[in-house]
Design an enzyme around this catalytic site. Sequence first.
Site, PDB file in Angstrom:
ATOM      1  N   SER A 228      -4.706  56.433  25.043  1.00 44.63           N
ATOM      2  CA  SER A 228      -5.512  57.284  24.164  1.00 44.63           C
ATOM      3  C   SER A 228      -5.127  58.743  24.307  1.00 44.63           C
ATOM      4  O   SER A 228      -4.049  59.125  23.913  1.00 44.63           O
ATOM      5  CB  SER A 228      -7.023  57.088  24.359  1.00 44.63           C
ATOM      6  OG  SER A 228      -7.703  57.673  23.264  1.00 44.63           O
TER       7      SER A 228
ATOM      8  N   HIS B 121      -9.679  72.547  26.184  1.00 44.52           N
ATOM      9  CA  HIS B 121      -9.940  73.686  25.303  1.00 44.52           C
ATOM     10  C   HIS B 121     -10.431  74.825  26.181  1.00 44.52           C
ATOM     11  O   HIS B 121     -11.444  74.689  26.861  1.00 44.52           O
ATOM     12  CB  HIS B 121     -11.005  73.350  24.259  1.00 44.52           C
ATOM     13  CG  HIS B 121     -10.556  72.332  23.280  1.00 44.52           C
ATOM     14  ND1 HIS B 121     -10.727  70.988  23.489  1.00 44.52           N
ATOM     15  CD2 HIS B 121      -9.918  72.461  22.094  1.00 44.52           C
ATOM     16  CE1 HIS B 121     -10.222  70.333  22.462  1.00 44.52           C
ATOM     17  NE2 HIS B 121      -9.726  71.205  21.604  1.00 44.52           N
TER      18      HIS B 121
ATOM     19  N   CYS C 292      -8.694  53.811  26.433  1.00 42.35           N
ATOM     20  CA  CYS C 292      -9.184  52.577  25.817  1.00 42.35           C
ATOM     21  C   CYS C 292      -8.548  51.356  26.484  1.00 42.35           C
ATOM     22  O   CYS C 292      -8.729  50.246  26.046  1.00 42.35           O
ATOM     23  CB  CYS C 292      -8.931  52.580  24.312  1.00 42.35           C
ATOM     24  SG  CYS C 292      -7.225  52.857  23.851  1.00 42.35           S
TER      25      CYS C 292
END
Length: 95
Positions: free
Chosen positions: A38, A43, A58
């Site tokens: 995944s 940020h 996943c």
Amino acid sequence: MRKAIQQTNMTIVHSKLCILGEGESPPGYCLVHLIDESHSTAHCYSDRGWLALDIFTCGKTDPVPIMEYTIKELKNKYPSLTCTYFQNHHRFHHY
């Protein structure tokens, strides 16, 4: 995060770093690692002193040790760092 991911059985497929601060974006950066299970993202809002991290898998790899390693390494480099929110969401339910 890259170092933490490399210690697992996951493979980083692609990475992209974007430096922000031009136009409407606040100063900082965004980073994404596409992994075979995944993704992981970071940020940074440098004007606020914030760093938001997300690791999603996943597959069978548990993302918690990756996040814990990343936080530990950040705290080693920045001792005054505090983690204000850490949550592990359980995997999707398949119907």
